[in-house]
Design an enzyme around this catalytic site. Structure first.
Site, PDB file in Angstrom:
ATOM      1  N   GLU A 166     -12.011  -8.376   2.553  1.00  0.00           N
ATOM      2  CA  GLU A 166     -11.590  -7.070   2.051  1.00  0.00           C
ATOM      3  C   GLU A 166     -12.689  -6.014   2.110  1.00  0.00           C
ATOM      4  OE1 GLU A 166      -8.119  -8.512  -1.061  1.00  0.00           O
ATOM      5  OE2 GLU A 166     -10.173  -8.298  -1.813  1.00  0.00           O
TER       6      GLU A 166
ATOM      7  N   ILE B   8       0.963 -14.761  -7.311  1.00  0.00           N
ATOM      8  CA  ILE B   8       2.384 -14.667  -7.653  1.00  0.00           C
ATOM      9  C   ILE B   8       3.241 -15.010  -6.441  1.00  0.00           C
ATOM     10  CG2 ILE B   8       4.203 -13.172  -8.538  1.00  0.00           C
ATOM     11  CD1 ILE B   8       1.942 -13.848 -10.540  1.00  0.00           C
TER      12      ILE B   8
ATOM     13  N   ASP C  49       1.578  -9.724   1.534  1.00  0.00           N
ATOM     14  CA  ASP C  49       2.680 -10.673   1.365  1.00  0.00           C
ATOM     15  C   ASP C  49       3.681 -10.052   0.406  1.00  0.00           C
ATOM     16  OD1 ASP C  49       2.264 -11.879  -1.547  1.00  0.00           O
ATOM     17  OD2 ASP C  49       0.288 -11.709  -0.618  1.00  0.00           O
TER      18      ASP C  49
ATOM     19  N   MET D 204      -4.921  -9.533  -8.375  1.00  0.00           N
ATOM     20  CA  MET D 204      -5.683 -10.351  -9.316  1.00  0.00           C
ATOM     21  C   MET D 204      -6.944  -9.697  -9.889  1.00  0.00           C
ATOM     22  SD  MET D 204      -5.296 -14.118  -7.487  1.00  0.00           S
ATOM     23  CE  MET D 204      -6.176 -14.946  -8.803  1.00  0.00           C
ATOM     24  N   GLU D 205      -7.187  -8.413  -9.598  1.00  0.00           N
ATOM     25  CA  GLU D 205      -8.418  -7.786 -10.088  1.00  0.00           C
ATOM     26  C   GLU D 205      -8.270  -6.373 -10.629  1.00  0.00           C
ATOM     27  OE1 GLU D 205      -9.135 -10.825  -7.125  1.00  0.00           O
ATOM     28  OE2 GLU D 205      -8.388  -8.807  -6.674  1.00  0.00           O
TER      29      GLU D 205
ATOM     30  N   GLY E 215       0.406  -8.278  -3.355  1.00  0.00           N
ATOM     31  CA  GLY E 215       1.734  -8.808  -3.074  1.00  0.00           C
ATOM     32  C   GLY E 215       2.791  -7.783  -3.440  1.00  0.00           C
TER      33      GLY E 215
END
EC number: 3.2.2.9
Length: 233
Positions: free
Chosen positions: A12, A156, A201, A177-178, A78
């Site tokens: 990333e 997820i 995704d 997640m962050e 996601g």
């Protein structure tokens, strides 16, 4: 002006790092900081590590050691909203945690005690992003979407995870997640922030396959959008 840019993984931050003509690398507590310039702007690029704790540690070190005037979060997410596709970009106007529950004490689901229920992206940066990306995506098969991003310390992909998130956040656009942890630290240090992530995704049962296949596409899309934004700051 120093601008802090944060990504969780090497994938990333790699493209952004490669655009920096001269880079000084600093490692503190496992967090990797790359100091240099992108698009003519002084930048500290942080590879924080995955998850809320790593993100919070890295963002705190960034804020304390390097004193950025703006923080931008890049990376993948996601997609949860109808119509989102891999490669689309989500710019978050609000963020919340999807796995915090202190409702028994009168707090909103997702709210850390004594913190806001939602963290608001900086209005000035949001306006700049909206103007830039309207033109940028007019010639693209992908699109930019604005809205709520939810942060969990889980990848997820299962229906029960979807159901829980949608129960409390029916207008959710994307999950990751962050970002809320980064936003919380920016809020506590009073630093304007913006979250710009690309969809890797669709947070479904094919998500792990999609993520592995499209993480580099998402990273490229997110990095390109951030470079376009930096040109206007």
């Amino acid at each position: 002006m120093t601008i802090g840019i944060i990504g969780a993984m090497e994938e990333e931050v790699e493209l952004l790092k490669n655009t920096m003509p001269h880079v000084e690398e600093v490692v503190i507590g496992g967090a990797k900081f790359y100091v240099g310039e992108i698009a003519g702007k002084e930048v500290v690029l942080l590879e924080s590590g995955i998850g809320k704790v790593n993100a919070a540690i890295g963002t705190t070190l960034l804020a304390d050691r390097f004193k950025p005037e703006i923080i931008i979060n890049t990376g993948s997410a996601g997609g949860m909203a109808e119509g989102l596709a891999v490669g689309d970009v989500i710019i978050s106007d609000r963020l919340a945690y999807g796995d915090v529950d202190v409702t028994e004490f009168g707090y909103t689901y997702g709210q850390v005690p004594r913190m806001p229920a939602f963290y608001q992206g900086d209005a000035v940066l949001l306006k700049k992003a909206e103007t830039i990306y309207r033109d940028y995506f007019s010639q693209s098969e992908n699109k930019a979407v604005y809205g709520l991003v939810i942060t969990n310390d889980s990848f997820i992909m299962r229906p029960d995870q979807h159901e829980l998130i949608r129960t409390f956040f029916p207008d959710v656009k994307a999950v990751e997640m962050e970002a809320a942890a980064i936003a919380q630290v920016a809020y506590q240090f009073d630093i304007p922030f913006l979250i710009i992530r690309a969809i890797s995704d669709l947070a479904n049962q094919e998500a792990t396959i999609s993520f592995d296949e499209f993480i580099h596409l998402a990273a490229k899309q997110s990095a390109t959008c951030i470079i376009e934004l930096l040109k206007t700051i």
